[in-house]
Design an enzyme around this catalytic site. Sequence first.
Site, PDB file in Angstrom:
ATOM      1  N   LYS A   1      45.143  44.076  30.787  1.00 13.30           N
ATOM      2  CA  LYS A   1      44.716  42.669  30.733  1.00 13.30           C
ATOM      3  C   LYS A   1      45.441  41.894  29.636  1.00 13.30           C
ATOM      4  O   LYS A   1      45.551  40.682  29.720  1.00 13.30           O
ATOM      5  CB  LYS A   1      43.207  42.572  30.522  1.00 13.30           C
ATOM      6  CG  LYS A   1      42.429  43.315  31.597  1.00 13.30           C
ATOM      7  CD  LYS A   1      41.323  42.513  32.237  1.00 13.30           C
ATOM      8  CE  LYS A   1      41.038  43.107  33.590  1.00 13.30           C
ATOM      9  NZ  LYS A   1      39.825  42.940  34.217  1.00 13.30           N
TER      10      LYS A   1
ATOM     11  N   LYS B   1      45.605  47.905  43.233  1.00 11.26           N
ATOM     12  CA  LYS B   1      44.166  47.893  43.501  1.00 11.26           C
ATOM     13  C   LYS B   1      43.734  46.561  44.112  1.00 11.26           C
ATOM     14  O   LYS B   1      44.251  45.524  43.738  1.00 11.26           O
ATOM     15  CB  LYS B   1      43.473  48.102  42.143  1.00 11.26           C
ATOM     16  CG  LYS B   1      42.016  48.336  42.174  1.00 11.26           C
ATOM     17  CD  LYS B   1      41.482  48.554  40.765  1.00 11.26           C
ATOM     18  CE  LYS B   1      41.107  47.240  40.110  1.00 11.26           C
ATOM     19  NZ  LYS B   1      40.141  47.358  39.016  1.00 11.26           N
TER      20      LYS B   1
ATOM     21  N   LYS C   1      39.742  41.215  42.024  1.00 10.01           N
ATOM     22  CA  LYS C   1      39.241  39.851  41.974  1.00 10.01           C
ATOM     23  C   LYS C   1      40.328  38.859  41.615  1.00 10.01           C
ATOM     24  O   LYS C   1      40.264  37.704  41.964  1.00 10.01           O
ATOM     25  CB  LYS C   1      38.179  39.751  40.877  1.00 10.01           C
ATOM     26  CG  LYS C   1      36.905  40.492  41.146  1.00 10.01           C
ATOM     27  CD  LYS C   1      36.131  40.556  39.840  1.00 10.01           C
ATOM     28  CE  LYS C   1      34.738  41.129  40.023  1.00 10.01           C
ATOM     29  NZ  LYS C   1      34.094  41.335  38.708  1.00 10.01           N
TER      30      LYS C   1
HETATM   31  P1  AMP Z   1      34.943  44.653  37.970  1.00  7.91           P
HETATM   32  O1  AMP Z   1      35.490  43.950  39.142  1.00  7.91           O
HETATM   33  O2  AMP Z   1      36.011  45.098  37.040  1.00  7.91           O
HETATM   34  O3  AMP Z   1      33.796  43.945  37.293  1.00  7.91           O
HETATM   35  O4  AMP Z   1      34.346  46.012  38.525  1.00  7.91           O
HETATM   36  C1  AMP Z   1      33.027  46.196  38.938  1.00  7.91           C
HETATM   37  C2  AMP Z   1      32.887  47.568  39.546  1.00  7.91           C
HETATM   38  O5  AMP Z   1      33.621  47.633  40.791  1.00  7.91           O
HETATM   39  C3  AMP Z   1      33.422  48.702  38.675  1.00  7.91           C
HETATM   40  O6  AMP Z   1      32.564  49.835  38.828  1.00  7.91           O
HETATM   41  C4  AMP Z   1      34.775  48.975  39.279  1.00  7.91           C
HETATM   42  O7  AMP Z   1      35.203  50.294  39.039  1.00  7.91           O
HETATM   43  C5  AMP Z   1      34.544  48.721  40.765  1.00  7.91           C
HETATM   44  N1  AMP Z   1      35.785  48.321  41.453  1.00  7.91           N
HETATM   45  C6  AMP Z   1      36.528  47.213  41.194  1.00  7.91           C
HETATM   46  N2  AMP Z   1      37.606  47.145  42.005  1.00  7.91           N
HETATM   47  C7  AMP Z   1      37.556  48.259  42.807  1.00  7.91           C
HETATM   48  C8  AMP Z   1      38.401  48.783  43.860  1.00  7.91           C
HETATM   49  N3  AMP Z   1      39.497  48.143  44.261  1.00  7.91           N
HETATM   50  N4  AMP Z   1      38.037  49.947  44.441  1.00  7.91           N
HETATM   51  C9  AMP Z   1      36.917  50.605  44.050  1.00  7.91           C
HETATM   52  N5  AMP Z   1      36.081  50.171  43.064  1.00  7.91           N
HETATM   53  C10 AMP Z   1      36.387  49.015  42.446  1.00  7.91           C
END
Ligand code: AMP
Length: 325
Positions: free
Chosen positions: A110, A193, A196
């Site tokens: 980041k 990946k 968002k």
């Molecule tokens: P975040 O979007 O970083 O707030 O992630 C929230 C949760 O979603 C965390 O447990 C991440 O590990 C999971 N996560 C985010 N992106 C992915 C993805 N592409 N595949 C699987 N899990 C994800």
Amino acid sequence: MRVLSGIKPTGKLTLGNYIGALKNFSQYQSDHDVFIFIADLHALTLPIDPEELRMNTRLLTAFYLAAGLDPNRVTIFKQSDVSAHAELNAILQNYLYMGELSRMTQFKEKSQNMDGNAIGLGLFTYPVLMASDILLYEANIVPVGEDQIQHIEITRDLVVRFNNRYGKILVMPEPIVSTVGKRIMSLSDPSIKMSKSESGKGDIYLTDDLTVIRKKIMSAVTDSGSEIYVDEEKKPGITNLLTIYAALTDKSLDDCVKKFKDYRYGDFKKEVANVVINTLGPFQEKAYEFLKSGEVDRVLRDGAQKATIIANQTLKKVKEAVGLL
Ligand code: AMP
Ligand code: TRP
């Protein structure tokens, strides 16, 4: 056994968040004590518009409910509503080291394109607050996607360090990552990946119209050849679609490969699109209903009260241990 997890209310949640995190939370609620929260303090670690943060927080709460979390059995709350998170953070920051924090992959990713003089401290100390989230509730199990394991590992190191010094105060958490779908990839570039913050065409957002979702899946990049099997190197696109299908139907990857053995790419994608739409269609309807009915606000109010009671107990133990009480 206590389970805790959270998601940041930033950007637009994706199918990756749904499969890697959201979808797995409700499976614990019948036989575990479950705490699921909205990591809104963590959302401030990168610039975010206040109105967007407010809206995302309510929408994420609605998503939790739509994913099947029952507020009578699960404590759903907002991190900033429970001041113990910030207080424990202020204490625990003294037991994690700059060297360790600078090795965190998420921090490196980041901050890599940011001006070194303008990287917020919160981004750097992100894992301290995350450790506080986990330790306050004495969580035994933390279900997350693969990218968060490193943060739980550092929390575990902290537990050892702290307990060695003060006695058995903090409870050791264990990360749990779902076997299928721990890392859902972008549909337009399966080497990165689904996230968002990407451009959008390869990411399925939970708020996307169903017609848009179908289009995105039908135009997902596939790999050379025409066979359908799992191979992350040679068939990253097909493997990703198989993973999405398997995760949403709760089938094993092997079973899915057998099912689609004689399919052509186009027909296979149609089936994947159907499953995603049949999952997200009803999910969206429920979420929008929870938003409209005011249920979201009630849930967050009750959740904050319940979470505060538990969090304050741990905070008191820690304060006593280090000599603040
Ligand atoms: P975040 O979007 O970083 O707030 O992630 C929230 C949760 O979603 C965390 O447990 C991440 O590990 C999971 N996560 C985010 N992106 C992915 C993805 N592409 N595949 C699987 N899990 C994800
Ligand atoms: N860091 C997690 C993410 O990227 C969100 C989070 C904050 C979290 N605190 C947590 C997850 C505690 C599990 C447990 O989404």
